[in-house]
Design a protein around this motif. Structure first.
Motif, PDB file in Angstrom:
ATOM      1  N   THR A 276       0.831  -1.212   0.000  1.00 26.15           N
ATOM      2  CA  THR A 276       0.000   0.000   0.000  1.00 26.15           C
ATOM      3  C   THR A 276       0.870   1.268   0.000  1.00 26.15           C
ATOM      4  OG1 THR A 276      -1.663  -1.197   1.236  1.00 26.15           O
ATOM      5  CG2 THR A 276      -1.819   1.201   1.289  1.00 26.15           C
ATOM      6  N   PRO A 277       0.578   2.198  -0.914  1.00 27.75           N
ATOM      7  CA  PRO A 277       1.388   3.435  -0.943  1.00 27.75           C
ATOM      8  C   PRO A 277       1.132   4.308   0.284  1.00 27.75           C
ATOM      9  CG  PRO A 277      -0.051   3.262  -2.886  1.00 27.75           C
ATOM     10  CD  PRO A 277      -0.444   2.181  -1.962  1.00 27.75           C
ATOM     11  N   LEU A 278       2.127   5.084   0.636  1.00 28.24           N
ATOM     12  CA  LEU A 278       1.991   6.000   1.776  1.00 28.24           C
ATOM     13  C   LEU A 278       0.851   6.973   1.509  1.00 28.24           C
ATOM     14  CD1 LEU A 278       5.661   6.856   2.747  1.00 28.24           C
ATOM     15  CD2 LEU A 278       4.232   4.939   3.419  1.00 28.24           C
ATOM     16  N   GLY A 283      -8.570   2.856   6.973  1.00 32.48           N
ATOM     17  CA  GLY A 283      -9.914   2.630   7.480  1.00 32.48           C
ATOM     18  C   GLY A 283     -10.399   3.864   8.218  1.00 32.48           C
ATOM     19  N   ARG A 284     -11.648   3.774   8.679  1.00 35.32           N
ATOM     20  CA  ARG A 284     -12.233   4.906   9.386  1.00 35.32           C
ATOM     21  C   ARG A 284     -12.798   4.426  10.711  1.00 35.32           C
ATOM     22  NH1 ARG A 284     -14.536   9.334   6.227  1.00 35.32           N
ATOM     23  NH2 ARG A 284     -13.256   9.536   4.359  1.00 35.32           N
ATOM     24  N   VAL A 285     -12.617   5.244  11.740  1.00 34.88           N
ATOM     25  CA  VAL A 285     -13.233   4.957  13.035  1.00 34.88           C
ATOM     26  C   VAL A 285     -14.193   6.110  13.321  1.00 34.88           C
ATOM     27  CG1 VAL A 285     -11.252   3.672  13.881  1.00 34.88           C
ATOM     28  CG2 VAL A 285     -11.380   6.112  14.305  1.00 34.88           C
ATOM     29  N   MET A 286     -15.181   5.834  14.166  1.00 34.72           N
ATOM     30  CA  MET A 286     -16.170   6.881  14.412  1.00 34.72           C
ATOM     31  C   MET A 286     -16.522   6.920  15.885  1.00 34.72           C
ATOM     32  SD  MET A 286     -18.135   9.190  13.112  1.00 34.72           S
ATOM     33  CE  MET A 286     -19.538  10.166  13.600  1.00 34.72           C
ATOM     34  N   GLU A 306       5.032   4.331  19.148  1.00 38.34           N
ATOM     35  CA  GLU A 306       5.688   3.546  18.105  1.00 38.34           C
ATOM     36  C   GLU A 306       4.821   3.466  16.861  1.00 38.34           C
ATOM     37  OE1 GLU A 306       7.321  -0.900  17.431  1.00 38.34           O
ATOM     38  OE2 GLU A 306       6.966  -0.284  19.507  1.00 38.34           O
ATOM     39  N   GLU A 307       3.554   3.138  17.060  1.00 34.99           N
ATOM     40  CA  GLU A 307       2.675   2.954  15.909  1.00 34.99           C
ATOM     41  C   GLU A 307       2.262   4.280  15.291  1.00 34.99           C
ATOM     42  OE1 GLU A 307       3.373   0.270  15.639  1.00 34.99           O
ATOM     43  OE2 GLU A 307       2.651  -1.197  17.089  1.00 34.99           O
ATOM     44  N   SER A 308       2.363   5.343  16.066  1.00 36.32           N
ATOM     45  CA  SER A 308       1.947   6.625  15.499  1.00 36.32           C
ATOM     46  C   SER A 308       2.939   7.085  14.429  1.00 36.32           C
ATOM     47  CB  SER A 308       1.780   7.685  16.582  1.00 36.32           C
ATOM     48  OG  SER A 308       3.038   7.974  17.129  1.00 36.32           O
ATOM     49  N   ALA A 309       4.097   6.382  14.341  1.00 33.22           N
ATOM     50  CA  ALA A 309       5.005   6.694  13.242  1.00 33.22           C
ATOM     51  C   ALA A 309       4.552   5.973  11.974  1.00 33.22           C
ATOM     52  CB  ALA A 309       6.421   6.271  13.609  1.00 33.22           C
ATOM     53  N   THR A 310       3.952   4.810  12.142  1.00 26.73           N
ATOM     54  CA  THR A 310       3.524   4.029  10.975  1.00 26.73           C
ATOM     55  C   THR A 310       2.170   4.490  10.463  1.00 26.73           C
ATOM     56  OG1 THR A 310       4.668   2.183  11.996  1.00 26.73           O
ATOM     57  CG2 THR A 310       3.278   1.670  10.124  1.00 26.73           C
ATOM     58  N   PHE A 311       1.308   4.918  11.389  1.00 29.36           N
ATOM     59  CA  PHE A 311      -0.027   5.353  10.993  1.00 29.36           C
ATOM     60  C   PHE A 311      -0.294   6.750  11.518  1.00 29.36           C
ATOM     61  CE2 PHE A 311      -0.060   0.757  11.372  1.00 29.36           C
ATOM     62  CZ  PHE A 311      -0.499   0.411  10.111  1.00 29.36           C
ATOM     63  N   VAL A 324      -7.762   6.717   9.300  1.00 28.09           N
ATOM     64  CA  VAL A 324      -6.448   6.136   9.611  1.00 28.09           C
ATOM     65  C   VAL A 324      -5.668   6.037   8.304  1.00 28.09           C
ATOM     66  CG1 VAL A 324      -5.233   4.198  10.638  1.00 28.09           C
ATOM     67  CG2 VAL A 324      -7.486   4.862  11.501  1.00 28.09           C
ATOM     68  N   ILE A 325      -4.485   6.657   8.318  1.00 29.03           N
ATOM     69  CA  ILE A 325      -3.705   6.795   7.087  1.00 29.03           C
ATOM     70  C   ILE A 325      -2.336   6.154   7.289  1.00 29.03           C
ATOM     71  CG2 ILE A 325      -2.563   8.527   5.612  1.00 29.03           C
ATOM     72  CD1 ILE A 325      -4.967  10.357   6.355  1.00 29.03           C
TER      73      ILE A 325
END
Ligand SMILES: *[C@@H]1O[C@H](CO)[C@@H](O)[C@H](O)[C@H]1NC(C)=O
Ligand SMILES: *[C@@H]1O[C@H](CO)[C@@H](O)[C@H](O)[C@H]1NC(C)=O
Ligand SMILES: *[C@@H]1O[C@H](CO)[C@@H](O)[C@H](O)[C@H]1NC(C)=O
Ligand SMILES: *[C@@H]1O[C@H](CO)[C@@H](O)[C@H](O)[C@H]1NC(C)=O
Ligand SMILES: *[C@@H]1O[C@H](CO)[C@@H](O)[C@H](O)[C@H]1NC(C)=O
Length: 624
Positions: A276-278, A283-286, A306-311, A324-325
């Motif tokens: 998947t490209p950057l 997905g979406r959360v609500m 840690e994960e906030s660097a990936t997403f 979520v990107i």
């Protein structure tokens, strides 16, 4: 008046409409000309002396029955019908008639106080026989007495208002106003009282002012946003028998931030392929919020460093969803599962209604990375190799490494790109990526040999390529030569020790420390008595005379072999024999070229053969 024609606002209750009661207070106003008030006070209603006498003249409105409302009389009247009474002025003859014999005033019509509250009339009493007036003309007033025949009516309708939800008790919502056309001075005919018929217990109305206020501590917009409040107004101070009217107040509650976010789910699971490209939405959360507008605006954050660097998560301004990107490349082979929390917080918190923590909510996110078939991966982004230019055919130049990035780990096959011009210079081993030389190199022809190597998975068509830059390293394989052609000569009479020619050398090689050339005489048993060489230590050398007695008569040409050696390892050298001519120069030291030409012509010798440089020998001298 016809009550039914009063239109909206009049109560629909039949009972109130029918059962109105007449108000029958008696107020009488006397107006008399030419008489003294004190006599009237002693005997109210009647006179003893000469003059006009009449009852109090008033009439109740809305009474349809014809009747006698009073009597005019003069004290001269002896009841013998000798006097003729007459009436003029407002309503005379139409509404009011006078009995010309008795002076009794009759009424024929129904009056409406709200149209005309009093009538001004004139009375006359005339002697029938003489035709002379017995009394001066008198003005009097018939007053119309009010009854409660008008219902109150609301004005400024329709009533709408909006107030913030959760407003404190007693907050003013709106003021309703009704008017009543009945006489405000007569009893309670126009005394209005407001009450609430619908809308309790949230709202109430102040009875006298009609101000609608809140009467409930926490009216919640999220429970009910719109209220229809019905307000009744009654005249007669609200007592039975009065008229009433109602109006509706539409109340809208405006939102305040009294609700925090709540995620729809405790866990969201998304799947994403590793390629998947950057910047792609994963997905979406609500997080839902019962409030609206700015009070429902949401900020989302990833609750894991840690994960906030990936997403990354950002808010969709239209829906307030959290998007979520992907922010960093994924690699299924390294990490195939991410689990972290996302927090939602209202963008604008209002601590009047909730505590800060109630404005937050958390949910868990599980992101599963899916494997995709990836092309082979080289061990380096590019390869840089070096090879000596004199390397033998078959020499190993270098090896590229690549592997299948996928779990299947397919074997890799290597090849040189088809558009590479160097396919005939290098060969790659299909299985192990070893590159060998298949043709001799020459740095002086091509200093770089740049290849493109292709790696391909055996069972798939996945391939990738890498650049290999090969630098051909210099080997001292070129002998030094003169940088140009020299034609040295010596003038007759030149002093010993003079430089007659400066020479310099070049070489096609490219030693890393730069060129260094050494100039020397050819070693011999005897020292040359005529010329010598002086090395200037800067890749140049001078040819010097050793004696001063050169004459063309003695000898026209001399040969001087000079050895030039380079600094390579091993060093290469060449011996160059200069042919030095003796010429007759003019007074100056400088020898003109014409001297040589003269010489050439006189000798008839081929110039090329005579003056050209000859390389006599190339020797490789072992460096010491
Ligand atoms: C929400 O985000 C906005 C913009 O980044 C920021 O100005 C605001 O302070 C945030 N609100 C809260 C409660 O964190
Ligand atoms: C190069 O050419 C050969 C023969 O023409 C062909 O079989 C091979 O697939 C080509 N390779 C590439 C990477 O195009
Ligand atoms: C690669 O294979 C060739 C031929 O099989 C062999 O000569 C060479 O040594 C191998 N190189 C390496 C680095 O294994
Ligand atoms: C080969 O690659 C080197 C290094 O990138 C570059 O300086 C050189 O110009 C290239 N030569 C050719 C012929 O492409
Ligand atoms: C030097 O000059 C003399 C006189 O012209 C000549 O005889 C001799 O051969 C020359 N020597 C050399 C080494 O050229």
């Amino acid at each position: 008046m016809d009550l039914l024609k009063k239109g909206k606002g009049v109560t629909r209750s039949n009972q109130t409409m029918i059962s109105y009661s007449f108000f029958s207070g008696i107020i009488t106003i006397f107006f008399m000309t030419g008489f003294v008030g004190s006599e009237l006070r002693r005997l109210p209603g009647f006179r003893v002396k000469r003059g006009w006498i009449w009852n109090q003249l008033s009439v109740e409105e809305e009474d349809p029955t014809p009747k006698i409302i009073g009597q005019l009389k003069t004290t001269y009247d002896t009841e013998d019908h000798a006097i003729k009474y007459s009436l003029s002025g407002e309503g005379a003859g139409e509404i009011f008639n006078i009995d010309e014999f008795t002076g009794e005033i009759h009424i024929h019509k129904t009056l409406d106080r709200e149209q005309k509250a009093f009538y001004m009339l004139h009375a006359e009493a005339v002697d029938r026989k003489s035709g002379q007036p017995l009394e001066p003309e008198s003005e009097f007033i018939i007053k119309v007495l009010d009854i409660n025949d008008n219902a109150p009516q609301f004005i400024n309708e329709p009533y709408t208002s909006s107030i913030p939800e959760m407003s404190p008790i007693g907050t003013t919502v709106v003021q309703v106003t009704a008017i009543d056309t009945d006489d405000p001075l007569i009893g309670n005919n126009a005394k209005l009282i407001y009450s609430i018929l619908q809308g309790e217990p949230y709202f109430s109305v102040e009875p006298k002012t009609g101000i609608v206020v809140t009467s409930w501590p926490n009216i919640d917009r999220e429970a009910n946003e719109n209220y229809l409040v019905v307000i009744q107004v009654k005249d007669m101070l609200g007592n039975t028998g009065g008229y009433s009217a109602t109006t509706t107040v539409t109340i809208t509650l405006t939102d305040v931030n009294d609700n925090g976010p709540t995620f729809q789910h405790n866990l969201y699971t998304f799947a994403v392929v590793e390629s998947t490209p950057l910047g792609t939405t994963i997905g979406r959360v609500m997080a839902e919020d019962a409030d609206v507008g700015v009070n429902a605006r949401m900020n989302y954050t990833i609750d894991d460093l840690e994960e906030s660097a990936t997403f990354r998560v950002k808010t969709d301004p239209a829906t307030q969803e959290g998007i979520v990107i992907l922010a960093k490349p994924l690699d299924y082979e390294k990490k195939s599962r991410f689990v972290f929390a996302i927090e939602a917080i209202n963008s604008f918190v209002d601590t009047r209604f909730l505590s800060i923590s109630e404005f937050r909510d958390r949910t868990m996110l599980k992101i599963l990375v899916m494997d995709v078939d990836e092309p082979p991966v080289f061990s380096a982004p590019f390869y840089e190799w070096k090879v000596l230019e004199d390397a033998a055919v078959g020499t190993l130049v270098g090896t590229v490494y690549a592997r299948d990035a996928d779990a299947t780990n397919n074997p890799i096959r290597f090849s040189l790109s088809n558009n590479s011009k160097l396919k005939n210079v290098f060969k790659i081993d299909t299985n192990n990526g070893t590159v060998v030389l298949i043709k001799p190199l020459d740095r002086e022809t091509a200093a770089w040999q740049n290849l493109t190597v292709i790696a391909k998975e055996t069972s798939k068509n996945q391939l990738s390529s890498v650049s290999v830059v090969i630098k051909v390293l210099d080997v001292n394989d070129n002998i030094p030569t003169l940088s140009k052609e020299y034609k040295p000569y010596v003038c007759e009479g030149t002093q010993a020790g003079k430089v007659i020619q400066v020479i310099s050398a070049v070489d096609a090689d490219d030693p890393t420390e730069g060129h260094h050339f050494y100039f020397s005489m050819v070693p011999d048993k005897t020292i040359n008595p005529n010329f010598t060489i002086r090395d200037n230590q800067d890749n140049t050398a001078g040819i010097l005379t050793r004696r001063s007695t050169f004459t063309r008569r003695d000898q026209i040409l001399y040969h001087l072999p000079v050895v030039i050696t380079d600094s390579g390892s091993p060093a290469l050298s060449s011996t160059i024999t200069f042919t030095i001519s003796v010429c007759v120069c003019h007074s100056r030291v400088h020898c003109p070229s014409s001297g040589i030409e003269t010489l050439t012509l006189s000798l008839g010798v081929n110039m090329q053969a005579l003056l050209g440089l000859s390389i006599c020998l190339i020797t490789i001298i072992e460096s010491l």
